[in-house]
Design an enzyme around this catalytic site. Structure first.
Site, PDB file in Angstrom:
ATOM      1  N   GLY A  86      31.535  88.247  44.229  1.00 15.31           N
ATOM      2  CA  GLY A  86      30.103  88.279  43.942  1.00 15.31           C
ATOM      3  C   GLY A  86      29.585  89.681  43.668  1.00 15.31           C
ATOM      4  O   GLY A  86      28.409  89.867  43.387  1.00 15.31           O
ATOM      5  N   ASN A 143      37.290  85.443  42.329  1.00 17.88           N
ATOM      6  CA  ASN A 143      36.461  84.964  43.427  1.00 17.88           C
ATOM      7  C   ASN A 143      35.719  86.154  44.021  1.00 17.88           C
ATOM      8  O   ASN A 143      36.163  86.762  44.983  1.00 17.88           O
ATOM      9  CB  ASN A 143      37.315  84.274  44.500  1.00 17.88           C
ATOM     10  CG  ASN A 143      36.452  83.625  45.557  1.00 17.88           C
ATOM     11  OD1 ASN A 143      35.280  83.342  45.334  1.00 17.88           O
ATOM     12  ND2 ASN A 143      37.024  83.393  46.725  1.00 17.88           N
ATOM     13  N   GLU A 181      48.060  87.707  41.549  1.00 16.29           N
ATOM     14  CA  GLU A 181      49.028  86.979  42.376  1.00 16.29           C
ATOM     15  C   GLU A 181      48.804  85.474  42.322  1.00 16.29           C
ATOM     16  O   GLU A 181      49.675  84.693  42.705  1.00 16.29           O
ATOM     17  CB  GLU A 181      48.976  87.480  43.828  1.00 16.29           C
ATOM     18  CG  GLU A 181      47.816  86.991  44.653  1.00 16.29           C
ATOM     19  CD  GLU A 181      46.481  87.697  44.393  1.00 16.29           C
ATOM     20  OE1 GLU A 181      45.511  87.359  45.079  1.00 16.29           O
ATOM     21  OE2 GLU A 181      46.397  88.563  43.504  1.00 16.29           O
ATOM     22  N   GLN A 192      37.457  97.214  44.180  1.00 18.73           N
ATOM     23  CA  GLN A 192      36.121  97.763  44.408  1.00 18.73           C
ATOM     24  C   GLN A 192      36.178  98.966  45.345  1.00 18.73           C
ATOM     25  O   GLN A 192      35.507  99.983  45.113  1.00 18.73           O
ATOM     26  CB  GLN A 192      35.202  96.688  44.978  1.00 18.73           C
ATOM     27  CG  GLN A 192      34.935  95.557  44.006  1.00 18.73           C
ATOM     28  CD  GLN A 192      34.143  94.422  44.631  1.00 18.73           C
ATOM     29  OE1 GLN A 192      33.372  94.635  45.559  1.00 18.73           O
ATOM     30  NE2 GLN A 192      34.330  93.212  44.127  1.00 18.73           N
ATOM     31  N   HIS A 251      42.693  88.111  40.466  1.00 20.63           N
ATOM     32  CA  HIS A 251      43.821  87.866  41.357  1.00 20.63           C
ATOM     33  C   HIS A 251      45.090  87.586  40.560  1.00 20.63           C
ATOM     34  O   HIS A 251      45.401  86.432  40.278  1.00 20.63           O
ATOM     35  CB  HIS A 251      43.510  86.694  42.292  1.00 20.63           C
ATOM     36  CG  HIS A 251      42.485  87.016  43.319  1.00 20.63           C
ATOM     37  ND1 HIS A 251      42.806  87.614  44.517  1.00 20.63           N
ATOM     38  CD2 HIS A 251      41.141  86.888  43.311  1.00 20.63           C
ATOM     39  CE1 HIS A 251      41.711  87.814  45.213  1.00 20.63           C
ATOM     40  NE2 HIS A 251      40.679  87.385  44.503  1.00 20.63           N
ATOM     41  N   CYS A 263      40.944  92.761  43.693  1.00 26.62           N
ATOM     42  CA  CYS A 263      39.656  92.207  44.089  1.00 26.62           C
ATOM     43  C   CYS A 263      38.862  93.201  44.945  1.00 26.62           C
ATOM     44  O   CYS A 263      38.388  94.200  44.420  1.00 26.62           O
ATOM     45  CB  CYS A 263      39.820  90.853  44.759  1.00 26.62           C
ATOM     46  SG  CYS A 263      38.282  89.895  44.789  1.00 26.62           S
ATOM     47  N   LEU A 264      38.702  92.968  46.237  1.00 24.47           N
ATOM     48  CA  LEU A 264      37.956  93.900  47.078  1.00 24.47           C
ATOM     49  C   LEU A 264      38.643  95.271  47.088  1.00 24.47           C
ATOM     50  O   LEU A 264      37.973  96.308  47.108  1.00 24.47           O
ATOM     51  CB  LEU A 264      37.813  93.361  48.506  1.00 24.47           C
ATOM     52  CG  LEU A 264      37.057  94.249  49.491  1.00 24.47           C
ATOM     53  CD1 LEU A 264      35.639  94.533  49.006  1.00 24.47           C
ATOM     54  CD2 LEU A 264      37.042  93.604  50.867  1.00 24.47           C
TER      55      LEU A 264
END
Length: 117
Positions: A55, A53, A97, A15, A95, A11-12
């Site tokens: 944006g 999850n 996990e 990025q 995700h 996720c983050l």
């Protein structure tokens, strides 16, 4: 990346890995939220069911030569996975996990553990 240590961005972290390797991120119109997001793995065409999850997403139209796109969202074509060429580093936007598949993305953890070897 310079130390060539194994990195698995989620996720983050995905990025941040892209930015560290010279990529860019962009704000999404609506973002991705919840489970049951289909993601295609380019390596073999398999579709994984994922949880997301976020944006923002890695901009797959501005990837440098050092980044290979490995996964794509089947909802909107946005980037969902990268690998850094010549490094032990990869990431996914979703995700794994969360086990939405429930085992669709387990191979990612096996890949990372194998890099630690």
């Amino acid at each position: 990346l310079e130390a060539d240590m194994p990195i698995f961005g989620i996720c983050l972290g995905h990025q941040m890995l892209a930015i560290a390797a010279g990529g860019k991120t962009a704000k999404m119109f609506q973002g991705h939220r919840g489970a049951n997001h289909p993601v295609k793995r380019y390596e073999d065409g398999v579709v994984e069911i994922t949880s997301m999850n976020h944006g923002f997403a890695v901009d797959n139209t501005a990837l440098p030569e050092t980044i290979e796109e490995t996964h794509v969202s089947l909802f909107d074509g946005s980037n969902c996975g990268i690998s850094i060429k010549g490094k032990k580093a990869f990431g996914v936007q979703y995700h794994p996990e969360a086990s939405p598949g429930p085992q669709d993305s387990f191979y990612l953890f096996e890949k990372f553990v194998g890099m630690l070897g």
